[in-house]
Design a protein around this motif. Structure first.
Motif, PDB file in Angstrom:
ATOM      1  N   ASP A  64       1.106  -0.925   0.164  1.00  0.00           N
ATOM      2  CA  ASP A  64      -0.081  -0.230   0.292  1.00  0.00           C
ATOM      3  C   ASP A  64       0.789   1.180   0.675  1.00  0.00           C
ATOM      4  N   THR A  65       0.482   2.440  -0.505  1.00  0.00           N
ATOM      5  CA  THR A  65       1.531   3.318  -1.531  1.00  0.00           C
ATOM      6  C   THR A  65       0.947   4.654  -1.733  1.00  0.00           C
ATOM      7  N   ALA A  66       0.888   5.442  -1.854  1.00  0.00           N
ATOM      8  CA  ALA A  66       0.676   6.900  -2.417  1.00  0.00           C
ATOM      9  C   ALA A  66       1.768   7.540  -3.482  1.00  0.00           C
ATOM     10  N   ALA A  67       1.154   7.912  -4.102  1.00  0.00           N
ATOM     11  CA  ALA A  67       2.603   9.519  -4.909  1.00  0.00           C
ATOM     12  C   ALA A  67       2.984  10.899  -3.349  1.00  0.00           C
ATOM     13  N   PHE A  68       1.842  11.372  -2.665  1.00  0.00           N
ATOM     14  CA  PHE A  68       1.361  12.391  -1.373  1.00  0.00           C
ATOM     15  C   PHE A  68       1.905  11.367  -0.379  1.00  0.00           C
ATOM     16  N   TYR A  69       2.836   9.653   0.176  1.00  0.00           N
ATOM     17  CA  TYR A  69       4.068   9.370   0.735  1.00  0.00           C
ATOM     18  C   TYR A  69       5.075   9.746   0.352  1.00  0.00           C
ATOM     19  N   PHE A  70       5.850  11.197   0.847  1.00  0.00           N
ATOM     20  CA  PHE A  70       7.185  11.779   1.084  1.00  0.00           C
ATOM     21  C   PHE A  70       7.773  12.800   2.081  1.00  0.00           C
ATOM     22  N   SER A  71       8.782  12.435   1.920  1.00  0.00           N
ATOM     23  CA  SER A  71       9.673  13.595   2.884  1.00  0.00           C
ATOM     24  C   SER A  71      10.424  14.129   2.232  1.00  0.00           C
ATOM     25  N   ALA A  72      11.506  15.397   2.672  1.00  0.00           N
ATOM     26  CA  ALA A  72      12.754  15.922   1.975  1.00  0.00           C
ATOM     27  C   ALA A  72      13.306  14.796   1.253  1.00  0.00           C
ATOM     28  N   GLY A 118      -4.424  13.577 -13.158  1.00  0.00           N
ATOM     29  CA  GLY A 118      -3.594  13.478 -13.050  1.00  0.00           C
ATOM     30  C   GLY A 118      -2.827  12.743 -11.836  1.00  0.00           C
ATOM     31  N   HIS A 119      -3.110  12.340 -10.607  1.00  0.00           N
ATOM     32  CA  HIS A 119      -2.569  12.177  -9.659  1.00  0.00           C
ATOM     33  C   HIS A 119      -3.057  10.364 -10.260  1.00  0.00           C
ATOM     34  N   VAL A 120      -3.770   9.859 -10.676  1.00  0.00           N
ATOM     35  CA  VAL A 120      -3.243   8.575 -10.502  1.00  0.00           C
ATOM     36  C   VAL A 120      -1.737   8.196 -12.392  1.00  0.00           C
ATOM     37  N   GLU A 121      -1.847   9.558 -13.116  1.00  0.00           N
ATOM     38  CA  GLU A 121      -1.089   9.171 -13.821  1.00  0.00           C
ATOM     39  C   GLU A 121       0.302   9.882 -12.714  1.00  0.00           C
ATOM     40  N   GLU A 122       0.193  10.605 -11.751  1.00  0.00           N
ATOM     41  CA  GLU A 122       1.968  11.007 -11.775  1.00  0.00           C
ATOM     42  C   GLU A 122       1.958   9.333 -10.880  1.00  0.00           C
ATOM     43  N   ASN A 123       1.063   9.294  -9.902  1.00  0.00           N
ATOM     44  CA  ASN A 123       1.627   7.290  -9.818  1.00  0.00           C
ATOM     45  C   ASN A 123       2.421   6.110 -10.743  1.00  0.00           C
ATOM     46  N   LEU A 124       1.349   6.449 -11.834  1.00  0.00           N
ATOM     47  CA  LEU A 124       1.991   5.283 -12.455  1.00  0.00           C
ATOM     48  C   LEU A 124       2.832   5.619 -13.407  1.00  0.00           C
ATOM     49  N   GLN A 126       5.505   7.452 -11.376  1.00  0.00           N
ATOM     50  CA  GLN A 126       6.450   7.281 -10.021  1.00  0.00           C
ATOM     51  C   GLN A 126       6.652   5.808  -9.347  1.00  0.00           C
ATOM     52  N   LEU A 127       5.796   5.059 -10.058  1.00  0.00           N
ATOM     53  CA  LEU A 127       6.119   3.511  -9.833  1.00  0.00           C
ATOM     54  C   LEU A 127       6.353   2.896 -11.335  1.00  0.00           C
ATOM     55  N   GLY A 128       6.558   3.594 -12.147  1.00  0.00           N
ATOM     56  CA  GLY A 128       7.050   2.900 -13.640  1.00  0.00           C
ATOM     57  C   GLY A 128       5.588   1.598 -14.210  1.00  0.00           C
ATOM     58  N   ARG A 129       4.852   2.057 -14.114  1.00  0.00           N
ATOM     59  CA  ARG A 129       3.984   0.866 -14.826  1.00  0.00           C
ATOM     60  C   ARG A 129       2.693   1.732 -15.866  1.00  0.00           C
ATOM     61  N   ASP A 130       2.444   0.790 -16.592  1.00  0.00           N
ATOM     62  CA  ASP A 130       1.477   1.571 -17.507  1.00  0.00           C
ATOM     63  C   ASP A 130      -0.594   1.020 -16.927  1.00  0.00           C
ATOM     64  N   HIS A 131      -0.924   0.164 -15.956  1.00  0.00           N
ATOM     65  CA  HIS A 131      -1.762   1.149 -14.743  1.00  0.00           C
ATOM     66  C   HIS A 131      -1.502   0.903 -13.611  1.00  0.00           C
ATOM     67  N   LEU A 132      -2.193   0.834 -12.469  1.00  0.00           N
ATOM     68  CA  LEU A 132      -2.127   0.644 -11.217  1.00  0.00           C
ATOM     69  C   LEU A 132      -3.259  -0.531 -10.914  1.00  0.00           C
TER      70      LEU A 132
END
Length: 301
Positions: A64-72, A118-124, A126-132
């Motif tokens: 389980d992850t998310a593009a908004f899981y990030f720190s500095a 745009g959120h979905v495409e950003e996850n794609l 970052q994860l290097g995938r063509d679908h989620l």
């Protein structure tokens, strides 16, 4: 109880639509810091990558992850991509969209429905995938989720998303979403020492409908995003001693015992804690022990 050879297969499996996962998974949030998001100091990058690879070696096939899981310093999605790509065929990666977070870490307003692509495409990206595999709509206090969930349903029809879920919701939101498109999972806060009639209702509704219920903060309890709690009721400690395991493992075992549709996603940046979390899937609580633990939960109501 030894943790040497226990794998995530010990917890059993559940089907997220057409995707079978072991019920003991992994939450990636804490890889970005010792607490959540931009709080705390993350583990060394090589250690976080090793944790992810070890999780998969131990049979974890639900992350389980998310593009908004990030720190500095860290991005959960980037770590997953680096550690696990090319991805195993049976690995299911679930992500969340809805919250809007600036690159400096500050939270903005909830995303509009037209921004979710745009959120979905950003996850794609970052994860290097063509679908989620699975995308949750994380509700941001709105009373109706119909417009937002409808936007995700369109992305599912377009092939960018395989399955849909909802998070941080109330029972009426589940009915609202199911009227639009199939829901395979609900992710809400749920913990042994955090009683909630609303969460209990969702747990029951999901079980009746064959939908996965995925608690977050199951080990953390009231500590929430700050990490695993160290405040354990005497009954939890007693049951842990009886099984020769940690209190955190008992909390996970209790969580999994709430129904065959319940999935656990404990997160950690510590390899030893990872092995303990996975081994919790092999702990089998007796009816008497479950009764004692359920009484602890009832006392907090």
């Amino acid at each position: 109880m030894t943790t040497e050879t226990i794998t995530a297969h010990a917890a059993g499996t559940w089907d997220l639509g057409d995707l079978s996962v072991n019920r003991l998974g992994f939450g990636a949030m804490r890889l970005t810091g010792s607490a959540a998001f931009h709080h705390g100091v993350p583990s060394r990058r090589d250690r976080s990558i090793a944790v992810l690879r070890t999780a998969v070696e131990l049979g974890v096939n639900h992350i389980d992850t998310a593009a908004f899981y990030f720190s500095a310093l860290r991005s959960a999605n980037e770590l997953i991509n680096t550690a696990l790509s090319p991805y195993a065929d049976d690995l299911v990666i679930a992500t969340k969209v809805g919250p809007h977070r600036e690159y400096d870490g500050e939270w903005g307003t909830a995303a509009r429905p037209d921004q979710l692509r745009g959120h979905v495409e950003e996850n794609l990206r970052q994860l290097g995938r063509d679908h989620l595999d699975l995308v949750y709509l994380r509700r941001m206090r709105q009373d109706s989720i119909a417009e937002h969930f409808g936007a995700l349903a369109e992305l599912r029809e377009a092939g960018l998303v395989r399955h849909l879920g909802i998070s941080a919701v109330r029972p009426h939101h589940l009915a609202e979403a199911r009227a639009i498109a199939p829901v395979v999972a609900v992710q809400n806060r749920y913990a042994l020492d955090r009683p909630s009639p609303e969460a209990d209702a969702l747990l029951r509704l999901c079980g009746e409908a064959g939908i996965a219920f995925v608690p977050f903060y199951a080990v953390a309890g009231d500590a929430g995003e700050h990490g695993a709690t160290d405040a354990h009721d005497a009954e939890v400690l007693a049951v842990a001693r009886a099984h020769g395991v940690t209190p955190a493992q008992i909390r996970l075992a209790w969580t999994l015992a709430q129904g065959p549709h319940v999935l656990a996603i404990p997160g950690t940046g510590n390899p030893d804690h990872l092995r303990e979390n996975v081994a919790a899937g092999a702990v089998r609580l007796t009816e008497e022990e479950l009764g004692r633990l359920n009484a602890v939960r009832a006392q907090g109501s």
